[in-house]
Design an enzyme around this catalytic site. Structure first.
Site, PDB file in Angstrom:
ATOM      1  N   PHE A  90       0.804  -1.234   0.000  1.00 41.24           N
ATOM      2  CA  PHE A  90       0.000   0.000   0.000  1.00 41.24           C
ATOM      3  C   PHE A  90       0.830   1.273   0.000  1.00 41.24           C
ATOM      4  O   PHE A  90       0.362   2.326  -0.412  1.00 41.24           O
ATOM      5  CB  PHE A  90      -0.961   0.010   1.207  1.00 41.24           C
ATOM      6  N   SER A 145       4.709  -7.195   3.670  1.00 40.88           N
ATOM      7  CA  SER A 145       5.196  -7.492   5.017  1.00 40.88           C
ATOM      8  C   SER A 145       5.952  -8.829   5.004  1.00 40.88           C
ATOM      9  O   SER A 145       5.732  -9.668   4.112  1.00 40.88           O
ATOM     10  CB  SER A 145       4.012  -7.558   5.974  1.00 40.88           C
ATOM     11  N   CYS A 178       9.365   1.371   3.955  1.00 35.68           N
ATOM     12  CA  CYS A 178      10.189   0.224   4.363  1.00 35.68           C
ATOM     13  C   CYS A 178      11.607   0.687   4.654  1.00 35.68           C
ATOM     14  O   CYS A 178      12.409  -0.064   5.177  1.00 35.68           O
ATOM     15  CB  CYS A 178      10.171  -0.855   3.302  1.00 35.68           C
ATOM     16  N   GLU A 229       8.296  -4.348  13.586  1.00 34.92           N
ATOM     17  CA  GLU A 229       8.104  -3.291  12.594  1.00 34.92           C
ATOM     18  C   GLU A 229       6.833  -2.524  12.975  1.00 34.92           C
ATOM     19  O   GLU A 229       5.743  -3.100  12.981  1.00 34.92           O
ATOM     20  CB  GLU A 229       7.962  -3.875  11.188  1.00 34.92           C
TER      21      GLU A 229
HETATM   22  P1  NAD Z   1       0.957  -6.704   3.010  1.00 36.45           P
HETATM   23  O1  NAD Z   1       1.934  -7.806   3.238  1.00 36.45           O
HETATM   24  O2  NAD Z   1      -0.246  -6.648   3.861  1.00 36.45           O
HETATM   25  O3  NAD Z   1       0.423  -6.744   1.492  1.00 36.45           O
HETATM   26  C1  NAD Z   1       1.313  -6.775   0.388  1.00 36.45           C
HETATM   27  C2  NAD Z   1       0.568  -7.365  -0.809  1.00 36.45           C
HETATM   28  O4  NAD Z   1       0.265  -8.739  -0.535  1.00 36.45           O
HETATM   29  C3  NAD Z   1      -0.767  -6.693  -1.110  1.00 36.45           C
HETATM   30  O5  NAD Z   1      -0.933  -6.630  -2.500  1.00 36.45           O
HETATM   31  C4  NAD Z   1      -1.793  -7.616  -0.471  1.00 36.45           C
HETATM   32  O6  NAD Z   1      -3.033  -7.593  -1.160  1.00 36.45           O
HETATM   33  C5  NAD Z   1      -1.144  -8.974  -0.581  1.00 36.45           C
HETATM   34  N1  NAD Z   1      -1.449  -9.844   0.551  1.00 36.45           N
HETATM   35  C6  NAD Z   1      -1.784  -9.492   1.818  1.00 36.45           C
HETATM   36  N2  NAD Z   1      -1.929 -10.572   2.594  1.00 36.45           N
HETATM   37  C7  NAD Z   1      -1.674 -11.645   1.818  1.00 36.45           C
HETATM   38  C8  NAD Z   1      -1.649 -13.048   2.062  1.00 36.45           C
HETATM   39  N3  NAD Z   1      -1.919 -13.542   3.265  1.00 36.45           N
HETATM   40  N4  NAD Z   1      -1.336 -13.872   1.038  1.00 36.45           N
HETATM   41  C9  NAD Z   1      -1.046 -13.371  -0.185  1.00 36.45           C
HETATM   42  N5  NAD Z   1      -1.048 -12.045  -0.473  1.00 36.45           N
HETATM   43  C10 NAD Z   1      -1.353 -11.186   0.510  1.00 36.45           C
HETATM   44  O7  NAD Z   1       1.815  -5.350   3.086  1.00 36.45           O
HETATM   45  P2  NAD Z   1       1.265  -3.848   3.142  1.00 36.45           P
HETATM   46  O8  NAD Z   1       0.657  -3.610   4.468  1.00 36.45           O
HETATM   47  O9  NAD Z   1       0.494  -3.544   1.919  1.00 36.45           O
HETATM   48  O10 NAD Z   1       2.639  -3.050   3.032  1.00 36.45           O
HETATM   49  C11 NAD Z   1       3.459  -2.730   4.114  1.00 36.45           C
HETATM   50  C12 NAD Z   1       4.577  -3.725   4.274  1.00 36.45           C
HETATM   51  O11 NAD Z   1       5.351  -3.791   3.073  1.00 36.45           O
HETATM   52  C13 NAD Z   1       5.561  -3.336   5.362  1.00 36.45           C
HETATM   53  O12 NAD Z   1       5.924  -4.487   6.068  1.00 36.45           O
HETATM   54  C14 NAD Z   1       6.736  -2.766   4.604  1.00 36.45           C
HETATM   55  O13 NAD Z   1       7.974  -2.826   5.273  1.00 36.45           O
HETATM   56  C15 NAD Z   1       6.740  -3.626   3.390  1.00 36.45           C
HETATM   57  N6  NAD Z   1       7.421  -2.989   2.286  1.00 36.45           N
HETATM   58  C16 NAD Z   1       8.633  -3.491   1.945  1.00 36.45           C
HETATM   59  C17 NAD Z   1       9.342  -2.884   0.936  1.00 36.45           C
HETATM   60  C18 NAD Z   1      10.680  -3.406   0.545  1.00 36.45           C
HETATM   61  O14 NAD Z   1      11.219  -2.958  -0.439  1.00 36.45           O
HETATM   62  N7  NAD Z   1      11.261  -4.353   1.283  1.00 36.45           N
HETATM   63  C19 NAD Z   1       8.819  -1.771   0.259  1.00 36.45           C
HETATM   64  C20 NAD Z   1       7.568  -1.298   0.646  1.00 36.45           C
HETATM   65  C21 NAD Z   1       6.862  -1.913   1.663  1.00 36.45           C
END
Ligand code: NAD
Length: 484
Positions: free
Chosen positions: A151, A228, A283, A384
């Protein structure tokens, strides 16, 4: 503001999902609904994969120099619509307009780098590896590939993948965040205007069910995910068990080390931008400050001053420096984590809970928070938070600080603030972290470098962006030839 019904973009057409389940998307500053997201089920994913599969043979045969012409047009359209895209990001994600425009700029940078694919795709050739025998390595596209994005950067992160994937000759499916899907909708409207052949790039809205269908689909050859750590780890395991190539970027808990020889006033400005910019929902946000020796007191005082003065509000209003967090549940989770930290013995030097923002009483605001006396190993020191909370802990010297950094499960980013070249070299040499900042608070790699998370911040071998992206999106083929 009207509520948008989000559509999928499949085979060059905008279409309604067959979903029976939907999610409401609020503007996090106002809590008002702005869109309805369908949770696309497996048949919708299959339609997108079939379209991408049909488009692949002809797209793969299209010379790279022709493929990138669509990307040049795409870059121009993204530039022309930057203001509208940035406003969309602010309205769905909460960050300020300046942050949103900056995000788009970093996204466009990836399109620019992908425009150089004809030379990046070049192979290797060795004449006479044995008498009269030559050997060549060429790169060919992988096939249908998919990206699943988080997001917090709804404009930039899809562009970490899409331009490279299609420039390398693959066909592509994006499953954007289920919390911030509007920006991707606009990006695909612009992509459509480039005249890209149908089926080359597809958009399928949804959530877990949609991701599972993509990860399980036999025609999808490669999966990129940013999210995440639990989700990144699970999707990596599932994709690789299905025989797919996968790169899954996870969460973070980024430490910054402040040495006493640094200019503490300057460090506080930079550290505040890192910890509180994008409401801490990066992140690459600083989450832990490790102060060495005498740096502790002046650093905490300077940080408190900057934190209290940060102007929090709706990101499109003039002068606002920090927006809300993404959901009411995120606000509740962050405030609960702060309370747990206090219960574990931390002190709140600045407490951003119960934030009130005039005219936006329903918004999901948490103001900057600074905790001191945070114990290593405690929940607040290891979880986090993904909110504007900076935990401060002391260390007696740089070795002790580095051992705190290296004791972490994450390895996304660490920063050092110092005037000492020797300390900087030691940090660069010893830190077990993929992205390092030296006198820099957000060490975000440019598009021509890999986004290099380590440990529980990344699952896979090849990172996003740069030359890693070319390796990820191509198969290498080696030919040994003897003639006559
Ligand atoms: P999230 O893990 O909730 O969702 C990420 C994506 O996965 C979304 O498209 C979501 O629809 C999908 N998703 C969610 N739950 C799922 C599941 N159980 N099975 C399969 N797909 C699923 O993450 P978020 O809240 O959207 O984003 C924030 C997180 O992303 C933070 O932990 C942040 O650190 C991380 N992030 C990492 C980077 C990086 O480069 N390492 C960059 C940006 C964000």
């Amino acid at each position: 503001m009207s509520t948008t019904q989000l559509l999928n973009f499949v085979d060059g057409e905008w279409s309604h999902s067959s979903a029976t389940e939907s999610l409401t998307i609020p503007n996090p500053a106002t809590a008002q609904s702005i869109a309805v997201l369908p949770v696309s089920p497996a048949p919708d994913v299959d339609a997108a994969v079939q379209a991408a599969t049909r488009a692949f043979p002809e797209w793969r045969r299209t010379p790279a120099g022709e493929r990138i012409q669509y990307l040049f047009t795409f870059k121009t359209l993204l530039e022309e619509h930057l203001d509208e895209l940035a406003q969309t990001i602010t309205n769905e994600c909460g960050k300020t307009y300046t942050e949103a425009a900056g995000e788009m700029r970093r996204g466009i940078e990836n399109v620019e780098v992908a425009c150089g694919i004809p030379s990046l795709l070049q192979g290797l050739y060795s004449e006479d590896i044995a008498r009269g025998i030559d050997e060549t390595m060429i790169r060919q596209p992988v096939g249908v590939v998919a990206a699943i994005t988080p997001f917090n950067f709804p404009g930039m992160i899809p562009l970490w993948f899409l331009p490279y994937a299609i420039a390398c000759g693959n066909t592509f499916i994006l499953k954007p965040s289920d919390k911030t899907p509007l920006t991707a909708q606009k990006i695909f409207t612009l992509l459509e205007q480039t005249g890209l052949p149908k089926g080359v790039a597809n958009l399928v809205n949804g959530a877990k069910e949609t991701v599972d269908a993509l990860v399980d689909h036999p025609e999808v050859r490669a999966i990129s995910l940013v999210g995440s750590t639990p989700v990144a780890k699970a999707v990596y395991a599932r994709a690789t068990a299905n025989g797919k190539r996968a790169q899954c970027q996870g969460g973070a808990k980024n430490p910054i080390i402040v040495l006493p020889d640094a200019n503490i006033e300057d460090v506080a400005q930079v550290a505040a931008e890192s910890a509180f910019g994008c409401a801490g929902q990066r992140c690459l946000a600083a989450s832990l400050a490790i102060t060495v020796g005498d740096a502790a007191q002046p650093f905490v005082e300077a940080m408190a001053d900057v934190a209290i003065r940060r102007n929090v509000g709706y990101g499109l209003d003039a002068g606002v420096e920090m927006g809300p967090v993404i959901r009411a549940e995120s606000k509740a989770r962050i405030e609960q984590l702060i309370q747990t930290g206090l219960d574990d013995g931390a002190q709140a030097i600045v407490d951003g809970r119960q934030a009130q923002v005039a005219s936006y009483e329903q918004g999901y605001f948490v103001k900057p928070t600074i905790l001191t006396e945070v114990q290593p190993g405690s929940q607040i020191a290891t979880t986090e938070i993904f909110g504007p909370v900076l935990s401060v802990m002391p260390a007696k010297d740089i070795d002790a600080a580095l051992s705190l950094v290296n004791g972490q499960r994450y390895g996304n980013m660490a920063c050092l603030f110092t005037r000492s070249g020797a300390a900087a070299r030691k940090f660069r040499y010893e830190a077990q972290v993929g992205n390092l900042g030296i006198n820099v608070g957000v060490a975000a790699p440019m598009a021509f470098f890999p986004f290099s998370g380590w440990k529980d911040s990344f699952f896979g071998d090849l990172h996003g962006q740069g030359r890693d992206a070319i390796d990820f999106y191509t198969e290498k083929k080696v030919i040994v030839e003897r003639w006559g």
